[in-house]
Design a protein around this motif. Structure first.
Motif, PDB file in Angstrom:
ATOM      1  N   VAL A  81       0.751  -1.043   0.042  1.00  0.00           N
ATOM      2  CA  VAL A  81      -0.127   0.288   0.092  1.00  0.00           C
ATOM      3  C   VAL A  81       0.865   1.353   0.155  1.00  0.00           C
ATOM      4  N   ILE A  82       1.638   1.296   0.746  1.00  0.00           N
ATOM      5  CA  ILE A  82       2.734   2.554   0.753  1.00  0.00           C
ATOM      6  C   ILE A  82       3.596   2.589  -0.524  1.00  0.00           C
ATOM      7  N   MET A  83       3.623   1.629  -1.304  1.00  0.00           N
ATOM      8  CA  MET A  83       4.153   1.681  -2.748  1.00  0.00           C
ATOM      9  C   MET A  83       3.415   2.320  -3.566  1.00  0.00           C
ATOM     10  N   VAL A  84       2.055   2.076  -3.656  1.00  0.00           N
ATOM     11  CA  VAL A  84       1.230   2.490  -4.487  1.00  0.00           C
ATOM     12  C   VAL A  84       0.275   3.551  -4.240  1.00  0.00           C
ATOM     13  N   ALA A  85      -0.201   3.805  -3.047  1.00  0.00           N
ATOM     14  CA  ALA A  85      -1.161   4.859  -2.407  1.00  0.00           C
ATOM     15  C   ALA A  85      -0.713   6.106  -2.646  1.00  0.00           C
ATOM     16  N   GLY A  86       0.641   6.426  -2.707  1.00  0.00           N
ATOM     17  CA  GLY A  86       0.966   7.825  -2.587  1.00  0.00           C
ATOM     18  C   GLY A  86       1.085   8.448  -1.191  1.00  0.00           C
ATOM     19  N   ASN A  87       0.162   7.946  -0.358  1.00  0.00           N
ATOM     20  CA  ASN A  87       0.129   8.528   0.827  1.00  0.00           C
ATOM     21  C   ASN A  87      -0.006  10.111   1.492  1.00  0.00           C
ATOM     22  N   ALA A  88      -0.946  10.506   0.442  1.00  0.00           N
ATOM     23  CA  ALA A  88      -1.030  11.804   0.781  1.00  0.00           C
ATOM     24  C   ALA A  88      -2.350  12.021   1.870  1.00  0.00           C
ATOM     25  N   LEU A  89      -2.215  12.721   2.937  1.00  0.00           N
ATOM     26  CA  LEU A  89      -3.097  13.004   3.966  1.00  0.00           C
ATOM     27  C   LEU A  89      -4.306  13.251   3.626  1.00  0.00           C
ATOM     28  N   LYS A  90      -4.468  14.103   2.689  1.00  0.00           N
ATOM     29  CA  LYS A  90      -5.667  14.469   2.419  1.00  0.00           C
ATOM     30  C   LYS A  90      -6.968  13.306   2.059  1.00  0.00           C
ATOM     31  N   ILE A  91      -8.033  13.604   2.474  1.00  0.00           N
ATOM     32  CA  ILE A  91      -9.005  12.754   2.309  1.00  0.00           C
ATOM     33  C   ILE A  91      -9.479  12.572   0.714  1.00  0.00           C
ATOM     34  N   PRO A  92      -9.200  11.458   0.186  1.00  0.00           N
ATOM     35  CA  PRO A  92      -9.492  11.382  -1.367  1.00  0.00           C
ATOM     36  C   PRO A  92     -10.927  11.493  -1.797  1.00  0.00           C
ATOM     37  N   HIS A  93     -11.114  12.732  -2.794  1.00  0.00           N
ATOM     38  CA  HIS A  93     -12.475  12.848  -3.399  1.00  0.00           C
ATOM     39  C   HIS A  93     -12.734  11.918  -4.192  1.00  0.00           C
ATOM     40  N   SER A  94     -11.905  11.132  -5.012  1.00  0.00           N
ATOM     41  CA  SER A  94     -12.134  10.037  -6.126  1.00  0.00           C
ATOM     42  C   SER A  94     -11.495   9.091  -5.903  1.00  0.00           C
ATOM     43  N   ILE A  95     -11.576   7.805  -6.566  1.00  0.00           N
ATOM     44  CA  ILE A  95     -10.703   6.608  -6.505  1.00  0.00           C
ATOM     45  C   ILE A  95      -9.462   6.906  -7.262  1.00  0.00           C
ATOM     46  N   LEU A  96      -9.196   8.058  -7.890  1.00  0.00           N
ATOM     47  CA  LEU A  96      -8.036   8.242  -8.513  1.00  0.00           C
ATOM     48  C   LEU A  96      -7.176   9.253  -7.909  1.00  0.00           C
ATOM     49  N   ASP A  97      -7.606   9.803  -6.575  1.00  0.00           N
ATOM     50  CA  ASP A  97      -6.778  10.376  -5.667  1.00  0.00           C
ATOM     51  C   ASP A  97      -5.800   9.474  -4.853  1.00  0.00           C
ATOM     52  N   SER A  98      -4.873  10.107  -4.093  1.00  0.00           N
ATOM     53  CA  SER A  98      -3.969   9.565  -3.468  1.00  0.00           C
ATOM     54  C   SER A  98      -4.563   9.405  -2.096  1.00  0.00           C
ATOM     55  N   VAL A  99      -4.181   8.249  -1.052  1.00  0.00           N
ATOM     56  CA  VAL A  99      -4.690   7.746  -0.099  1.00  0.00           C
ATOM     57  C   VAL A  99      -3.622   7.392   1.131  1.00  0.00           C
ATOM     58  N   ARG A 100      -3.857   7.797   2.318  1.00  0.00           N
ATOM     59  CA  ARG A 100      -3.075   7.331   3.412  1.00  0.00           C
ATOM     60  C   ARG A 100      -3.993   6.496   4.407  1.00  0.00           C
ATOM     61  N   THR A 101      -3.252   5.200   4.569  1.00  0.00           N
ATOM     62  CA  THR A 101      -3.790   4.050   5.568  1.00  0.00           C
ATOM     63  C   THR A 101      -3.128   4.485   7.009  1.00  0.00           C
ATOM     64  N   LEU A 102      -3.854   3.974   7.897  1.00  0.00           N
ATOM     65  CA  LEU A 102      -3.329   3.920   9.159  1.00  0.00           C
ATOM     66  C   LEU A 102      -1.970   2.950   9.126  1.00  0.00           C
ATOM     67  N   THR A 103      -1.940   1.817   8.658  1.00  0.00           N
ATOM     68  CA  THR A 103      -0.566   1.030   8.660  1.00  0.00           C
ATOM     69  C   THR A 103       0.210   1.881   7.871  1.00  0.00           C
ATOM     70  N   SER A 104       0.205   2.334   6.977  1.00  0.00           N
ATOM     71  CA  SER A 104       1.235   3.153   6.261  1.00  0.00           C
ATOM     72  C   SER A 104       1.828   4.319   6.932  1.00  0.00           C
ATOM     73  N   THR A 105       1.049   5.159   7.814  1.00  0.00           N
ATOM     74  CA  THR A 105       1.552   6.023   8.520  1.00  0.00           C
ATOM     75  C   THR A 105       2.568   5.515   9.650  1.00  0.00           C
ATOM     76  N   ILE A 106       2.114   4.293  10.098  1.00  0.00           N
ATOM     77  CA  ILE A 106       2.903   3.874  11.171  1.00  0.00           C
ATOM     78  C   ILE A 106       4.273   3.451  10.579  1.00  0.00           C
ATOM     79  N   ALA A 107       4.328   2.841   9.443  1.00  0.00           N
ATOM     80  CA  ALA A 107       5.523   2.266   8.918  1.00  0.00           C
ATOM     81  C   ALA A 107       6.413   3.464   8.297  1.00  0.00           C
ATOM     82  N   LEU A 108       5.622   4.480   7.898  1.00  0.00           N
ATOM     83  CA  LEU A 108       6.552   5.616   7.143  1.00  0.00           C
ATOM     84  C   LEU A 108       7.193   6.548   8.023  1.00  0.00           C
ATOM     85  N   GLU A 109       6.584   6.690   9.229  1.00  0.00           N
ATOM     86  CA  GLU A 109       7.054   7.560  10.303  1.00  0.00           C
ATOM     87  C   GLU A 109       7.919   6.996  11.389  1.00  0.00           C
TER      88      GLU A 109
END
Lengths: 278, 262
Positions: free
Chosen positions: A212-240
């Protein structure tokens, strides 16, 4: 006598497994929960995550995790179920013997590899054909959907095969077609197994991190469409977690604690649901 | 408060480490780099344990003055009375703003870059490029590179939530190299031919401009000593400045002092 020893030994092993689970639970909560009290629930469930500035809102990540998980199920359930039904009811023994191990092999592929395939093939494809950055809810859902296929397929397949043959014979004797038998009889009969497979798949989807980290883009903004980037809880833990200190680190543990609660609740609901159907 | 914490931490470790070890404290941005140099140093000098602590540049400078650590680390130049310390420049860290190599834009002003990352500029046509959504890529919270970018480029502007987030220089570079509308920032030393480093306010991040400080988005990584180096401390500083030490720093994206030619 030997039986007694074996029994005691197994009991000990079972308890040590539970013990380590308890320790992990305790550790996560002990590290994370004090922060939630310190900053207050309203900060913790607000929109803005900027831990180095004292903002610890995880709402956008909760929504991100949910979107990605639901997306994975939308991709994974139809394909997984179709595959299980084909293998169990329509395919020849030969096809079954080759296809099933291949699908189960999917489970053994490391998630980095899925992520890599996502970056190299899926993300550029989405970017050029649908627009947006390519790193998106859509890309994560497709990758996760494929990752949960083996779980859904093998557990659904097993429960379909476990339906007694007398049911099928009875159905045919009443004049039902093969398709009618599958939809009206076999799927309802195997329902609890199928739901169990879906829940295990959902667990994998919500917990998956690397791909997920690799393909989601990890932007914190809530996505408005399925083409927007998304951040999950697990990604945040692993990223930071790498450089996080103090409250930031505690906030990541709090994320872990929240994830833990969510998954526990989901599992309880799932067990209740399957229990009622039986 | 932070200073107090580091003093306590150091006092504790000092007691146990005084005999054979070196204690290094200071800038958290330099910490990961120094840790890697220290690892190699200990491999080659098994008797000397190196303990690297964070705390921030100012805390590191204070700790050096108070003789609580052997070597202080700073990622900013010394000011006023701080200059009484002996300083050794081990590397220079610079931030390059990178875009895809096919992006027609070569030059942005610092306000434009702030606008992109703060989310006010959304389309390349606003900045004189081909029309297309700008895809900014930033680093994760807590990263030293992100901290440097915030200090040197963003000023009081806040990086927008809409930016993609990656957790390494390499991952940011990979996205920019494959995304025509992307823009990101990485350490100067890691830019390769697949991306294009932009000029900021007309100044390109070439080595000459970095060294002459014309390109302003750089900071020195300094080792600080209270007295002239001697013994194991001298050995460590010599190792950090040797080819081996410099190669470690260079492979992590810093500009080596051998390139600076001192």
């Amino acid at each position: 006598m030997k039986d007694k020893i074996a029994e005691k030994l197994l009991l000990f092993i079972a308890f040590s497994a539970i013990g380590s689970l308890l320790l992990i639970t305790f550790f996560i909560f002990q590290q994370g929960i004090p922060l939630i009290f310190k900053i207050g629930l309203s900060n913790f469930f607000s929109m803005h995550w900027s831990p180095t500035r004292g903002q610890f809102g995880i709402l956008s990540m909760i929504i991100g995790s949910l979107m990605v998980t639901v997306g994975a199920l939308i991709v994974g359930i139809p394909f997984g179920l179709a595959c299980a039904i084909y293998l169990a009811e329509f395919s020849s023994k030969m096809v079954q013997k080759t296809l099933k191990p291949i699908i189960e092999l999917l489970a053994g592929i490391p998630s980095v590899v899925y992520g890599f395939i996502g970056i190299v093939i899926l993300v550029p494809f989405i970017r050029t054909h649908f627009g947006g950055p390519g790193f998106s809810v859509l890309a994560s859902s497709i990758i996760l959907g494929i990752m949960i296929l083996p779980t859904i397929v093998s557990i659904s397949y097993d429960s379909l095969v476990a339906v007694p043959n007398t049911y099928r014979e009875g159905s045919y004797a009443l004049g039902a077609t093969k398709w009618q038998t599958v939809v009206k009889l076999l799927i309802p009969a195997a329902r609890s197994g199928i739901v169990a497979g879906i829940i295990l798949g959902m667990g994998r989807a919500i917990g998956e991190t690397m791909a997920v980290i690799m393909v989601a883009g990890n932007a914190l903004k809530i996505p408005h469409s399925i083409l927007d980037s998304v951040r999950t809880l697990t990604s945040t833990i692993a990223l930071e977690l790498g450089y996080a200190t103090g409250d930031h680190r505690a906030a990541l543990f709090a994320c872990g604690a929240f994830l833990f609660i969510i998954i526990t609740i989901l599992n309880i609901i799932a067990i209740r649901v399957t229990g009622h159907r039986e | 408060m932070r200073y107090l914490a580091i003093v306590c931490m150091l006092l504790l470790t000092t007691c146990s480490q005084r005999k054979g070890g070196i204690i290094i404290a200071g800038s958290t941005s330099v910490q990961p780099f120094i840790e890697r140099v220290a690892e190699r140093f200990t491999e080659e000098n098994p008797g000397i344990q190196v303990n690297v602590q964070g705390g921030g540049s100012t805390a590191g400078i204070q700790a050096t003055f108070n003789n609580i650590c052997h070597i202080g680390v700073s990622s900013r130049n010394l000011k006023g009375s701080e200059k009484a310390l002996h300083e050794f420049l081990i590397a220079v860290d610079g931030i390059a703003i990178i875009v895809h190599k096919d992006n027609p834009i070569d030059d942005l002003t610092i306000e434009q870059i702030q606008g992109i990352f703060a989310g006010t500029h959304k389309d390349w046509s606003e900045l004189g490029g081909e029309s297309g959504e700008i895809i900014p890529v930033t680093r994760e919270e807590g990263s030293g590179t992100r901290g440097a970018f915030e200090d040197m480029v963003m000023g009081d502007q806040i990086i927008s939530d809409a930016c993609l987030v990656q957790d390494s220089n390499g991952a940011v570079r990979e996205i920019i190299a494959t995304t025509p509308q992307g823009i990101g920032y990485i350490s100067v030393g890691l830019v390769d031919e697949r991306e294009k480093a932009l000029a900021i306010d007309g100044v390109k991040p070439t080595l000459a401009n970095l060294l002459s400080s014309q390109y302003g988005f750089t900071r020195p990584f300094l080792l600080l000593l209270l007295e002239e180096p001697s013994g194991k401390v001298k050995k460590f500083i010599e190792f950090a400045l040797s080819k081996k030490g410099q190669d470690i720093l260079k492979s992590d994206g810093l500009i080596s002092v051998t390139e600076i030619g001192k």
